[in-house]
Design a protein around this motif. Structure first.
Motif, PDB file in Angstrom:
ATOM      1  N   GLN A   1      47.379 125.808 114.492  1.00 55.69           N
ATOM      2  CA  GLN A   1      45.810 124.766 115.104  1.00 55.69           C
ATOM      3  C   GLN A   1      45.254 125.954 114.956  1.00 55.69           C
ATOM      4  O   GLN A   1      45.359 126.966 115.455  1.00 55.69           O
ATOM      5  CB  GLN A   1      46.673 124.294 116.626  1.00 55.69           C
ATOM      6  CG  GLN A   1      45.488 124.048 117.809  1.00 55.69           C
ATOM      7  CD  GLN A   1      46.145 123.099 119.412  1.00 55.69           C
ATOM      8  OE1 GLN A   1      47.712 123.503 119.548  1.00 55.69           O
ATOM      9  NE2 GLN A   1      46.370 122.707 119.834  1.00 55.69           N
ATOM     10  N   GLY A   2      44.063 125.427 114.848  1.00 57.21           N
ATOM     11  CA  GLY A   2      43.289 125.874 115.236  1.00 57.21           C
ATOM     12  C   GLY A   2      42.584 126.351 113.887  1.00 57.21           C
ATOM     13  O   GLY A   2      41.675 127.333 113.721  1.00 57.21           O
ATOM     14  N   CYS A   3      43.800 126.686 112.498  1.00 58.03           N
ATOM     15  CA  CYS A   3      43.199 127.323 111.638  1.00 58.03           C
ATOM     16  C   CYS A   3      42.215 126.060 110.556  1.00 58.03           C
ATOM     17  O   CYS A   3      42.840 125.381 110.693  1.00 58.03           O
ATOM     18  CB  CYS A   3      44.601 127.790 110.887  1.00 58.03           C
ATOM     19  SG  CYS A   3      45.554 128.610 112.233  1.00 58.03           S
ATOM     20  N   GLN A   4      41.919 126.817 109.595  1.00 64.39           N
ATOM     21  CA  GLN A   4      41.261 126.384 108.209  1.00 64.39           C
ATOM     22  C   GLN A   4      42.058 125.898 107.338  1.00 64.39           C
ATOM     23  O   GLN A   4      42.965 126.832 107.030  1.00 64.39           O
ATOM     24  CB  GLN A   4      40.210 126.908 108.213  1.00 64.39           C
ATOM     25  CG  GLN A   4      39.089 126.889 109.339  1.00 64.39           C
ATOM     26  CD  GLN A   4      38.206 127.937 107.913  1.00 64.39           C
ATOM     27  OE1 GLN A   4      37.543 127.826 107.365  1.00 64.39           O
ATOM     28  NE2 GLN A   4      37.009 128.985 109.267  1.00 64.39           N
ATOM     29  N   VAL A   5      43.217 124.997 106.805  1.00 65.61           N
ATOM     30  CA  VAL A   5      44.230 125.052 106.847  1.00 65.61           C
ATOM     31  C   VAL A   5      43.490 123.945 104.767  1.00 65.61           C
ATOM     32  O   VAL A   5      42.625 122.881 104.896  1.00 65.61           O
ATOM     33  CB  VAL A   5      44.967 123.784 107.177  1.00 65.61           C
ATOM     34  CG1 VAL A   5      45.867 124.015 105.580  1.00 65.61           C
ATOM     35  CG2 VAL A   5      45.773 124.193 108.182  1.00 65.61           C
ATOM     36  N   THR A   6      43.917 124.556 103.972  1.00 66.92           N
ATOM     37  CA  THR A   6      43.803 124.040 102.482  1.00 66.92           C
ATOM     38  C   THR A   6      44.240 124.397 101.290  1.00 66.92           C
ATOM     39  O   THR A   6      45.743 125.443 101.731  1.00 66.92           O
ATOM     40  CB  THR A   6      42.038 124.538 102.261  1.00 66.92           C
ATOM     41  OG1 THR A   6      42.137 123.981 100.961  1.00 66.92           O
ATOM     42  CG2 THR A   6      42.400 126.269 102.182  1.00 66.92           C
ATOM     43  N   ALA A   7      44.363 123.321 100.388  1.00 72.78           N
ATOM     44  CA  ALA A   7      45.366 123.735  99.206  1.00 72.78           C
ATOM     45  C   ALA A   7      45.060 125.059  98.360  1.00 72.78           C
ATOM     46  O   ALA A   7      45.553 124.310  97.129  1.00 72.78           O
ATOM     47  CB  ALA A   7      46.386 122.297  99.108  1.00 72.78           C
ATOM     48  N   ASP A   8      43.593 124.430  98.170  1.00 74.50           N
ATOM     49  CA  ASP A   8      42.670 125.049  97.587  1.00 74.50           C
ATOM     50  C   ASP A   8      42.679 126.878  97.424  1.00 74.50           C
ATOM     51  O   ASP A   8      41.588 127.231  98.384  1.00 74.50           O
ATOM     52  CB  ASP A   8      41.232 124.842  97.450  1.00 74.50           C
ATOM     53  CG  ASP A   8      40.794 125.041  96.518  1.00 74.50           C
ATOM     54  OD1 ASP A   8      41.111 126.239  95.642  1.00 74.50           O
ATOM     55  OD2 ASP A   8      39.830 124.957  95.471  1.00 74.50           O
ATOM     56  N   LEU A   9      43.299 128.046  96.753  1.00 73.99           N
ATOM     57  CA  LEU A   9      43.436 128.866  97.254  1.00 73.99           C
ATOM     58  C   LEU A   9      42.051 129.420  96.579  1.00 73.99           C
ATOM     59  O   LEU A   9      41.841 130.276  97.468  1.00 73.99           O
ATOM     60  CB  LEU A   9      44.614 129.336  96.339  1.00 73.99           C
ATOM     61  CG  LEU A   9      44.749 131.466  96.485  1.00 73.99           C
ATOM     62  CD1 LEU A   9      45.000 131.606  97.738  1.00 73.99           C
ATOM     63  CD2 LEU A   9      45.932 132.272  95.708  1.00 73.99           C
ATOM     64  N   ASP A  10      41.525 128.725  95.610  1.00 74.07           N
ATOM     65  CA  ASP A  10      40.043 130.209  95.534  1.00 74.07           C
ATOM     66  C   ASP A  10      39.222 129.873  96.261  1.00 74.07           C
ATOM     67  O   ASP A  10      38.144 130.551  96.467  1.00 74.07           O
ATOM     68  CB  ASP A  10      39.924 128.715  94.097  1.00 74.07           C
ATOM     69  CG  ASP A  10      40.347 129.437  92.755  1.00 74.07           C
ATOM     70  OD1 ASP A  10      41.187 130.621  92.690  1.00 74.07           O
ATOM     71  OD2 ASP A  10      40.486 129.233  91.882  1.00 74.07           O
ATOM     72  N   ALA A  11      39.384 128.362  96.424  1.00 70.02           N
ATOM     73  CA  ALA A  11      38.302 128.178  97.764  1.00 70.02           C
ATOM     74  C   ALA A  11      38.606 129.179  99.337  1.00 70.02           C
ATOM     75  O   ALA A  11      37.224 129.793 100.046  1.00 70.02           O
ATOM     76  CB  ALA A  11      38.067 126.285  98.221  1.00 70.02           C
TER      77      ALA A  11
ATOM     78  N   GLU B   1      41.982 138.676  89.341  1.00 66.95           N
ATOM     79  CA  GLU B   1      40.822 137.936  89.137  1.00 66.95           C
ATOM     80  C   GLU B   1      40.927 137.549  90.249  1.00 66.95           C
ATOM     81  O   GLU B   1      39.415 136.700  90.922  1.00 66.95           O
ATOM     82  CB  GLU B   1      41.018 136.775  87.827  1.00 66.95           C
ATOM     83  CG  GLU B   1      40.030 136.493  87.598  1.00 66.95           C
ATOM     84  CD  GLU B   1      40.345 135.350  86.616  1.00 66.95           C
ATOM     85  OE1 GLU B   1      39.324 134.674  85.322  1.00 66.95           O
ATOM     86  OE2 GLU B   1      41.371 135.148  85.727  1.00 66.95           O
ATOM     87  N   ARG B   2      41.994 136.565  90.748  1.00 64.21           N
ATOM     88  CA  ARG B   2      42.071 135.580  91.828  1.00 64.21           C
ATOM     89  C   ARG B   2      40.973 136.771  93.017  1.00 64.21           C
ATOM     90  O   ARG B   2      40.479 136.229  94.051  1.00 64.21           O
ATOM     91  CB  ARG B   2      43.228 135.387  92.920  1.00 64.21           C
ATOM     92  CG  ARG B   2      42.721 133.647  91.875  1.00 64.21           C
ATOM     93  CD  ARG B   2      43.947 132.816  92.567  1.00 64.21           C
ATOM     94  NE  ARG B   2      44.062 131.241  91.870  1.00 64.21           N
ATOM     95  CZ  ARG B   2      45.217 130.643  91.946  1.00 64.21           C
ATOM     96  NH1 ARG B   2      46.484 131.317  91.317  1.00 64.21           N
ATOM     97  NH2 ARG B   2      44.723 129.761  91.568  1.00 64.21           N
ATOM     98  N   LEU B   3      41.488 137.395  93.418  1.00 61.48           N
ATOM     99  CA  LEU B   3      41.187 138.845  94.763  1.00 61.48           C
ATOM    100  C   LEU B   3      39.703 138.844  94.232  1.00 61.48           C
ATOM    101  O   LEU B   3      39.109 138.973  95.355  1.00 61.48           O
ATOM    102  CB  LEU B   3      42.365 140.032  94.115  1.00 61.48           C
ATOM    103  CG  LEU B   3      41.865 140.980  95.575  1.00 61.48           C
ATOM    104  CD1 LEU B   3      42.108 140.010  97.109  1.00 61.48           C
ATOM    105  CD2 LEU B   3      42.403 141.873  95.431  1.00 61.48           C
TER     106      LEU B   3
END
Length: 314
Positions: free
Chosen positions: A211-221, A259-261
């Motif tokens: 709750q209150g978190c921004q949730v995504t499945a896109d790690l790069d974003a 690279e992702r970091l």
């Protein structure tokens, strides 16, 4: 549930960070910082718990948590009794509460407990004698309060104490992670406003944890501009088959590479509660890189656990 605080605001038990007042949390962090700056105090703290006995009551395997609690207790001068469930009467059917009561009858007043069941430590605390203190060293998927504290200490050292200004990303198997739950509880208490969660849907909890978190499945974003990245271990021993398609696919989508970091803030830091699955959730170049605070977390764990034991039993 047994109250964690007495009428003066002092800790009786530490079973969870949920609902723990901010001033108590900050007090523990401040004391741990003092101890860390003193090199965990060396021999100067040996008299704090002299003559008192602490039992590490572990019903699950552990390396970092158990070792750092043992070292913390010894640096405070306590006698330490190590309990190994695999070589105890629990293999003959003895219950956890009977185990605790028998060791309590020997004069032990401090228990550091790890258990595979959610809420097990709080349940044991309800049956403990007055004057006995329990610390949750991780129970089920529910709580790991001292890991949450050492993570907050590590973040505060790296990014300052204004948690409202820190963008934090937690990545991976949140569903099975007691560490993630304790970290989220502590972050909210300390005022964090930008908390991002990234992981496959099957590994995210379906309760109010996020709750209150921004949730995504896109790690790069999710990595874009974050100040701190907390990578979580893929807990294959706790999950059902089919929650992930394959280890290779998981690493491709959710593994943190150098690279992702680079998508994160230039001075972003990386944390991991351990044990690490190298090449799964985190690459060697990141785990061992200049932005990694993973070994500092381990070092801070001793100071945090000293602060907790001192507060409970000192």
């Amino acid at each position: 549930m047994t109250e964690q605080l007495d009428t003066t605001g002092r800790l009786r038990h530490l079973t969870t960070l949920e609902g723990l007042p901010r001033d108590v949390l900050v007090r523990l962090l401040d004391r741990a910082q003092q101890l860390q700056e003193q090199g965990n105090a060396g021999a100067s703290m040996r008299g704090v718990l002299a003559g008192k006995a602490i039992c590490t009551l572990f019903f699950e395997p552990s390396t970092r948590t158990r070792s750092s609690f043992q070292l913390a207790a010894m640096r405070l001068g306590a006698d330490v009794l190590n309990f190994d469930a695999s070589a105890s009467s629990t293999t003959k059917g003895e219950t956890a509460i009977d185990t605790l009561k028998n060791i309590e009858a020997m004069g032990v007043r401090g228990f550091v407990v790890r258990h595979q069941a959610d809420g097990a430590v709080a349940a044991l605390a309800q049956d403990a004698n007055v004057g006995t203190a329990l610390v949750n060293a991780g129970d089920g998927r529910k709580s790991h309060p001292t890991q949450g504290l050492l993570d907050m200490l590590t973040l505060r050292q790296a990014k300052g104490d204004d948690f409202a200004a820190i963008k934090v990303l937690i990545v991976g198997d949140v569903r099975h992670s007691r560490v993630a739950r304790s970290d989220l509880q502590a972050l909210r208490t300390l005022g964090a406003r930008n908390i991002r969660i990234c992981g496959p849907d099957a590994l995210l909890p379906d309760d109010a944890t996020l709750q209150g978190c921004q949730v995504t499945a896109d790690l790069d974003a999710a990595l874009d501009g974050v100040d701190a990245v907390m990578m979580l271990r893929l807990q294959r021993e706790r999950m059902q088959e089919g929650l992930i398609s394959s280890i290779d696919d998981y690493h491709r989508d959710y593994g943190l590479t150098a690279e992702r970091l680079r998508r994160a803030a230039r001075d972003a830091v990386v944390l991991h509660p351990g044990p690490m699955n190298r090449g799964v959730e985190i690459d060697d170049a990141v785990a061992d890189g200049a932005q990694s605070l993973i070994l500092r977390q381990v070092s801070n764990g001793v100071a945090v656990r000293m602060a907790v034991l001192e507060e409970l039993l000192g």
